[in-house]
Design an enzyme around this catalytic site. Structure first.
Site, PDB file in Angstrom:
ATOM      1  N   LYS A   6      -6.595   3.343  -3.756  1.00  0.00           N
ATOM      2  CA  LYS A   6      -6.945   3.674  -2.388  1.00  0.00           C
ATOM      3  C   LYS A   6      -7.252   4.999  -1.977  1.00  0.00           C
ATOM      4  O   LYS A   6      -6.551   5.870  -2.340  1.00  0.00           O
ATOM      5  CB  LYS A   6      -6.005   3.010  -1.345  1.00  0.00           C
ATOM      6  N   LYS A  37     -10.085   0.415  -3.088  1.00  0.00           N
ATOM      7  CA  LYS A  37      -9.809   0.091  -1.546  1.00  0.00           C
ATOM      8  C   LYS A  37     -10.397   1.307  -0.942  1.00  0.00           C
ATOM      9  O   LYS A  37      -9.854   2.530  -1.078  1.00  0.00           O
ATOM     10  CB  LYS A  37      -8.507  -0.084  -1.093  1.00  0.00           C
ATOM     11  N   ASP A  59       0.766  -1.181  -0.096  1.00  0.00           N
ATOM     12  CA  ASP A  59      -0.197   0.059   0.065  1.00  0.00           C
ATOM     13  C   ASP A  59       0.909   1.238  -0.090  1.00  0.00           C
ATOM     14  O   ASP A  59       1.509   1.393   0.890  1.00  0.00           O
ATOM     15  CB  ASP A  59      -0.849  -0.014   1.073  1.00  0.00           C
TER      16      ASP A  59
END
Length: 263
Positions: free
Chosen positions: A182, A216, A116
């Site tokens: 994300k 996400k 991430d």
């Protein structure tokens, strides 16, 4: 949309990224090991930790023979910051590309399955003024290549951006090879984080791409009702430190309708 506890668990990244400064290394290790036990017991998609805890989490997951993946954050803020300050003087994701590549290499060596990665807000701010995102794209391609096939979830910090930038950013991320875009780190104070509106905007931007890219939702996901709304809006993964609480809420409700009404 029917949401069972089992289905919800399969899309949750069980996250532990913030610690009390007074916690020593042993206390942090115990919390990471507990995180891994919870992820294994509940059937979460992944655990999400800082690089310093990656090796601990890898050993714990392997010892548990867990199906949960190990996600490691890269260029993640060391402390929370006011969104207003970040807008004026961005620091999130500001590490040099070489430092990010080194952090990725170490995370992979420690057993990371997913990465991430926080985008460089300051770099983007400079390039946005020139209406050209060449260096941003170059860095994203370098990072996805360094991931060596592991999925990259690119953290955009959506609350920081002009809403009109979200769609082109998502499309650029897809072109650069990320697996997911994300919403946020959750480290910006007074920022909404993941909302159904922003998730829908991101999903719409990615529709019709030549390759599938997930979305996400992360940042302030604290209830089962909110999780349902985000999934209905198009989220494919949820990042939250409240995973067990969300499942408990879901199990306590007699029906999905009760949860929907509570949101």
């Amino acid at each position: 949309m029917t949401l069972t506890p089992e289905a919800l668990a399969r899309v949750i990244d069980h996250t532990l990224l913030q610690f009390d400064p007074a916690e020593d290394a042993d206390a942090q290790r115990r919390r990471i090991e507990a995180l891994c036990r919870e992820a294994t017991r509940e059937g979460f998609a992944a655990v999400c930790v800082r690089p310093v805890h990656a090796a601990i989490a890898r050993r714990a997951l392997d010892a548990l023979q867990s199906s949960a993946h190990l996600a490691v954050v890269i260029a993640f803020p060391s402390e929370r910051a006011a969104l207003r300050r970040e807008c004026a003087h961005p620091t999130f994701g500001g590490a040099a590309t070489a430092d990010k590549l080194a952090e990725i290499a170490q995370a992979l060596a420690d057993g990371a399955d997913e990465l991430d990665i926080v985008m460089n807000l300051a770099l983007f701010q400079r390039e946005r003024a020139e209406s050209e995102w060449t260096q941003t794209a170059r860095e994203w391609r370098a990072l996805t290549q360094a991931a060596a096939g592991r999925p990259v979830k690119l953290i955009l910090e959506t609350d920081w951006h002009n809403p009109d930038d979200i769609a082109p950013l998502c499309r650029l991320a897809a072109e650069c090879g990320v697996a997911m875009v994300k919403t946020s780190t959750g480290m910006a104070i007074d920022a909404p984080g993941a909302t159904p509106d922003i998730i829908a905007r991101m999903g719409a931007a990615l529709a019709g791409q030549s390759r599938s890219v997930g979305v996400k939702a992360s940042g302030g996901v604290r209830s089962a009702a909110q999780a349902l709304a985000l999934l209905q809006a198009g989220a494919t993964r949820l990042g939250t430190s409240a995973g067990p609480h969300l499942l408990a809420q879901l199990r306590a409700n007699a029906s999905t309708e009760a949860i929907t009404a509570a949101y």
